[in-house]
Design a protein around this motif. Structure first.
Motif, PDB file in Angstrom:
ATOM      1  N   PRO A 261       5.300  -5.517   4.986  1.00  0.00           N
ATOM      2  CA  PRO A 261       3.853  -5.584   4.732  1.00  0.00           C
ATOM      3  C   PRO A 261       3.419  -6.826   3.970  1.00  0.00           C
ATOM      4  N   VAL A 262       4.236  -7.324   3.063  1.00  0.00           N
ATOM      5  CA  VAL A 262       3.834  -8.495   2.287  1.00  0.00           C
ATOM      6  C   VAL A 262       3.663  -9.728   3.169  1.00  0.00           C
ATOM      7  N   LEU A 263       4.300  -9.742   4.336  1.00  0.00           N
ATOM      8  CA  LEU A 263       4.132 -10.848   5.274  1.00  0.00           C
ATOM      9  C   LEU A 263       3.016 -10.593   6.288  1.00  0.00           C
ATOM     10  N   ARG A 264       2.663  -9.334   6.490  1.00  0.00           N
ATOM     11  CA  ARG A 264       1.669  -9.001   7.520  1.00  0.00           C
ATOM     12  C   ARG A 264       0.258  -8.876   6.948  1.00  0.00           C
ATOM     13  N   GLU A 265       0.145  -8.413   5.716  1.00  0.00           N
ATOM     14  CA  GLU A 265      -1.150  -8.050   5.167  1.00  0.00           C
ATOM     15  C   GLU A 265      -1.656  -9.095   4.172  1.00  0.00           C
ATOM     16  N   ASP A 266      -2.975  -9.125   3.998  1.00  0.00           N
ATOM     17  CA  ASP A 266      -3.568  -9.987   2.975  1.00  0.00           C
ATOM     18  C   ASP A 266      -3.347  -9.384   1.597  1.00  0.00           C
ATOM     19  N   LEU A 267      -3.086 -10.251   0.630  1.00  0.00           N
ATOM     20  CA  LEU A 267      -3.001  -9.793  -0.749  1.00  0.00           C
ATOM     21  C   LEU A 267      -4.404  -9.653  -1.330  1.00  0.00           C
ATOM     22  N   PRO A 268      -4.604  -8.713  -2.249  1.00  0.00           N
ATOM     23  CA  PRO A 268      -5.933  -8.575  -2.862  1.00  0.00           C
ATOM     24  C   PRO A 268      -6.283  -9.814  -3.685  1.00  0.00           C
ATOM     25  N   GLY A 269      -7.569 -10.018  -3.900  1.00  0.00           N
ATOM     26  CA  GLY A 269      -8.027 -11.180  -4.639  1.00  0.00           C
ATOM     27  C   GLY A 269      -7.599 -11.192  -6.087  1.00  0.00           C
ATOM     28  N   THR A 270      -7.130 -10.067  -6.591  1.00  0.00           N
ATOM     29  CA  THR A 270      -6.687 -10.005  -7.981  1.00  0.00           C
ATOM     30  C   THR A 270      -5.325 -10.667  -8.194  1.00  0.00           C
ATOM     31  N   VAL A 271      -4.638 -11.003  -7.098  1.00  0.00           N
ATOM     32  CA  VAL A 271      -3.336 -11.675  -7.204  1.00  0.00           C
ATOM     33  C   VAL A 271      -3.570 -13.181  -7.300  1.00  0.00           C
ATOM     34  N   ASP A 272      -3.140 -13.789  -8.385  1.00  0.00           N
ATOM     35  CA  ASP A 272      -3.368 -15.215  -8.602  1.00  0.00           C
ATOM     36  C   ASP A 272      -2.068 -16.013  -8.480  1.00  0.00           C
ATOM     37  N   HIS A 273      -1.232 -15.648  -7.517  1.00  0.00           N
ATOM     38  CA  HIS A 273       0.043 -16.324  -7.291  1.00  0.00           C
ATOM     39  C   HIS A 273       0.162 -16.736  -5.828  1.00  0.00           C
ATOM     40  N   ALA A 274       0.872 -17.805  -5.606  1.00  0.00           N
ATOM     41  CA  ALA A 274       1.426 -18.071  -4.286  1.00  0.00           C
ATOM     42  C   ALA A 274       2.756 -17.325  -4.195  1.00  0.00           C
ATOM     43  N   VAL A 275       3.076 -16.816  -3.030  1.00  0.00           N
ATOM     44  CA  VAL A 275       4.240 -15.940  -2.872  1.00  0.00           C
ATOM     45  C   VAL A 275       5.172 -16.511  -1.811  1.00  0.00           C
ATOM     46  N   ILE A 276       6.448 -16.583  -2.133  1.00  0.00           N
ATOM     47  CA  ILE A 276       7.491 -16.944  -1.168  1.00  0.00           C
ATOM     48  C   ILE A 276       8.358 -15.715  -0.958  1.00  0.00           C
ATOM     49  N   VAL A 277       8.520 -15.316   0.305  1.00  0.00           N
ATOM     50  CA  VAL A 277       9.256 -14.103   0.654  1.00  0.00           C
ATOM     51  C   VAL A 277      10.583 -14.499   1.291  1.00  0.00           C
ATOM     52  N   LEU A 278      11.675 -13.963   0.765  1.00  0.00           N
ATOM     53  CA  LEU A 278      13.016 -14.337   1.211  1.00  0.00           C
ATOM     54  C   LEU A 278      13.678 -13.184   1.947  1.00  0.00           C
ATOM     55  N   GLY A 279      14.046 -13.399   3.199  1.00  0.00           N
ATOM     56  CA  GLY A 279      14.729 -12.387   3.991  1.00  0.00           C
ATOM     57  C   GLY A 279      16.190 -12.250   3.601  1.00  0.00           C
ATOM     58  N   GLY A 280      16.839 -11.208   4.122  1.00  0.00           N
ATOM     59  CA  GLY A 280      18.226 -10.914   3.779  1.00  0.00           C
ATOM     60  C   GLY A 280      19.217 -11.507   4.751  1.00  0.00           C
ATOM     61  N   TYR A 281      20.456 -11.089   4.588  1.00  0.00           N
ATOM     62  CA  TYR A 281      21.553 -11.596   5.404  1.00  0.00           C
ATOM     63  C   TYR A 281      21.347 -11.219   6.869  1.00  0.00           C
ATOM     64  N   ALA A 282      21.607 -12.185   7.759  1.00  0.00           N
ATOM     65  CA  ALA A 282      21.502 -12.007   9.206  1.00  0.00           C
ATOM     66  C   ALA A 282      20.061 -11.838   9.681  1.00  0.00           C
ATOM     67  N   SER A 283      19.082 -12.101   8.797  1.00  0.00           N
ATOM     68  CA  SER A 283      17.694 -12.107   9.257  1.00  0.00           C
ATOM     69  C   SER A 283      17.444 -13.378  10.057  1.00  0.00           C
ATOM     70  N   ARG A 284      16.333 -13.433  10.757  1.00  0.00           N
ATOM     71  CA  ARG A 284      15.937 -14.636  11.486  1.00  0.00           C
ATOM     72  C   ARG A 284      14.458 -14.892  11.264  1.00  0.00           C
ATOM     73  N   TYR A 285      14.040 -16.120  11.512  1.00  0.00           N
ATOM     74  CA  TYR A 285      12.634 -16.486  11.328  1.00  0.00           C
ATOM     75  C   TYR A 285      12.206 -17.332  12.517  1.00  0.00           C
ATOM     76  N   ASP A 286      11.129 -16.895  13.172  1.00  0.00           N
ATOM     77  CA  ASP A 286      10.673 -17.581  14.376  1.00  0.00           C
ATOM     78  C   ASP A 286       9.546 -18.583  14.107  1.00  0.00           C
ATOM     79  N   GLY A 287       9.203 -18.787  12.847  1.00  0.00           N
ATOM     80  CA  GLY A 287       8.153 -19.744  12.512  1.00  0.00           C
ATOM     81  C   GLY A 287       6.767 -19.158  12.404  1.00  0.00           C
ATOM     82  N   GLN A 288       6.622 -17.857  12.687  1.00  0.00           N
ATOM     83  CA  GLN A 288       5.304 -17.233  12.611  1.00  0.00           C
ATOM     84  C   GLN A 288       4.810 -17.204  11.165  1.00  0.00           C
ATOM     85  N   PRO A 289       3.612 -17.690  10.890  1.00  0.00           N
ATOM     86  CA  PRO A 289       3.119 -17.706   9.504  1.00  0.00           C
ATOM     87  C   PRO A 289       2.773 -16.302   9.028  1.00  0.00           C
TER      88      PRO A 289
END
Length: 547
Positions: A261-289
């Protein structure tokens, strides 16, 4: 044979001696993390062999050492089993065979049990190395399957034919439950109280030897009398580590296209951080933002020319934690420059370990919040040297794991092996990952999100000195839940509560009997530099202690 009362007394005394001696040695050597294993020193087949093999696979540093220890363990087990079976033999059944026959059969079964159980014992060493409960839970399946067959083998000539009786299956299963319970008690009491608890466990083992021998000799009716059921069960047990490793790899790696969900949904406006999400072992990333422009996926391949995370295949996650942490450092700086906001890291499994390694390498950075989902709890408790080394602690365990992975890779599209840089970085950095992973970092808010199954990943004792959120789940299963997402948002907003479940500590204790014994930090020269700075949790049961 002597009077029944005297034989029973001798049986109980003999069964109590090995657990008592082992517990006394562990207390004297100050290795409480292994005390849960002591009750198995006189258990029925194959729990006794599983006990021996885990000690052997962890505590040897050469082929000669392993071979000599292995032979001595087999001879000791054969002599002890011969005496236990002889004393447990019920006088009102068939005549007891000669001591020579019993010794020969006990030695044969000790060798057979060691060959069958060794792959699972190797997986338990891997479980302690990478702190992954899947390996530990999978290693217990063949023990329950083979126990009644091997118990028959010790006293019945044609043991491979027919199914064991329900009575025998019940007694051997009760022994598993008893060892689990007494292992929990033994690992919970303090100091020398462990010794009398181990003595009680030995007495119970003696009674169970008496019952299982009787049940093996006097089945009510042997079903499938002409079918070699035991041989089929042995073949299934030998083949199952190969299947289990494949299944474990998929389960531990999480979904291939990983978008919580943290990659699919918008964060509420009360969050004042930029967020980097790190996948686990054997995950893959296709470039989708990500769905929110302030959220970005970490790439195990780094950034492209425009500062965007590159797509990566599952093989990219095999690199060392240090290399991944350096890539993360560059991405943190790029996100901070782009957003002008403090950075929060959300990592799952290996991703959590990358985030924690980053904090160790760079304690002062734009990162002020870190959320660790399914981190590896007290990893690096065992060791095996790289394949090019001719000696080192856990040498045979390493080659056993390489054999399992080599056969499994024959049917796998994406190859894996136990010496990938990610695993080696944990094994080589054991002093840090064993004791410092869930420890505070000044100026950084850290919260660990632990599934309850992770209780099986570490011996009883401390495991975290940071806020913890626990919920019933398997490894990697929390981050996709709506409740965890709500908790994630609250942490990003600055609200932190420590939410530990009551069953977590008892589950730790119940798993203690089935974990591999930890290799003491002071023993391994590879760990010498790091071990001089930290206090070994295997000896104290406490984390985050430095010298």
């Amino acid at each position: 044979m002597g009077r029944p009362g005297r034989r029973t007394t001798a049986l109980l005394v003999l069964a109590a001696l090995p657990p008592t001696i082992e517990a006394a040695l562990l207390v004297g050597l100050r290795l409480p993390a292994a005390e849960g294993l002591a009750p198995q020193a006189s258990a029925v087949f194959p729990y006794d062999s599983y006990h021996d093999l885990r000690w052997l696979l962890v505590y040897h540093n050469s082929w000669f050492g392993f071979g000599s220890e292995f032979v001595l363990a087999l001879l000791f087990r054969a002599v002890l089993t011969t005496a236990l079976i002889g004393l447990a033999w019920p006088p009102d059944t068939r005549p007891r065979p000669s001591w020579r026959w019993l010794f020969g059969r006990s030695l044969q079964i000790a060798v057979l049990a060691a060959l069958i159980i060794s792959p699972w014992a190797a997986l338990s060493v891997a479980a302690a190395g990478v702190a992954l409960s899947w390996y530990l839970l999978a290693s217990l399946v063949p023990l329950l399957l083979l126990a009644p067959f091997l118990q028959r083998a010790g006293v019945v000539r044609d043991w491979w034919r027919g199914l064991p009786s329900w009575e025998l299956t019940g007694w051997t299963t009760l022994n598993f439950a008893t060892l689990t319970l007494i292992g929990a008690v033994t690992s919970s009491v303090l100091n020398w109280w462990t010794v009398p608890m181990a003595t009680v466990a030995g007495l119970v083992n003696g009674l169970l030897w008496q019952r299982t021998v009787r049940a093996a000799l006097r089945p009510v009716r042997i079903r499938w009398r002409r079918v070699p059921v035991a041989l089929i069960a042995v073949l299934l047990a030998l083949a199952s580590p190969l299947v289990a490793e494949s299944v474990i790899g998929i389960a531990a790696g999480g979904q291939r296209q990983w978008r919580p969900p943290v990659l699919r949904e918008d964060l509420p406006g009360t969050v004042d951080h930029a967020v980097i999400v790190l996948g686990g072992y054997a995950s893959r990333y296709d470039g989708q933002p990500a769905g929110d422009p302030l959220v970005e996926r970490f790439s195990y391949r780094g950034l492209d020319g425009r500062g965007r995370p590159r797509p990566y295949p599952p093989e990219a996650t095999q690199q060392s934690l240090t290399d991944s942490a350096r890539l993360l450092s560059a991405q943190v700086d790029a996100v901070h420059r782009r957003t002008r906001l403090p950075v929060a890291l959300v990592g799952q499994s290996e991703g959590a370990m990358v985030a924690r390694t980053f904090l160790e390498l760079r304690p002062r950075s734009p990162v002020d919040t870190v959320l660790l989902f399914s981190p590896l709890v007290r990893a690096g408790r065992t060791y095996y040297p790289p394949p090019e080394e001719k000696q080192g602690w856990g040498l045979a365990a390493g080659w056993g794991l390489r054999g399992i992975f080599a056969v499994t890779n024959l049917t796998q599209k994406e190859k894996d092996h136990p010496d990938v840089p990610f695993v080696r970085s944990i094994l080589d950095g054991a002093p840090f990952y064993r004791s410092q992973t869930l420890c505070p970092v000044p100026g950084v808010l850290m919260v660990a999100f632990l599934p309850t199954v992770s209780a099986a990943e570490a011996p009883p004792g401390e495991y975290a000195k940071i806020p913890v959120y626990q919920a019933p789940a398997f490894h990697g299963g929390l981050i996709g839940r709506s409740a965890a997402q709500r908790r994630l948002v609250k942490v990003l907003e600055g609200a932190v509560n420590d939410e530990r479940r009551r069953e977590y500590a008892p589950l730790q204790r119940f798993a203690a009997a089935w974990q591999a014994p930890p290799l003491a930090l002071s023993v391994n020269p590879v760990w010498r530099a790091g071990s001089e700075r930290v206090v070994d949790p295997a000896r104290t049961g406490r984390v985050c202690r430095t010298r």
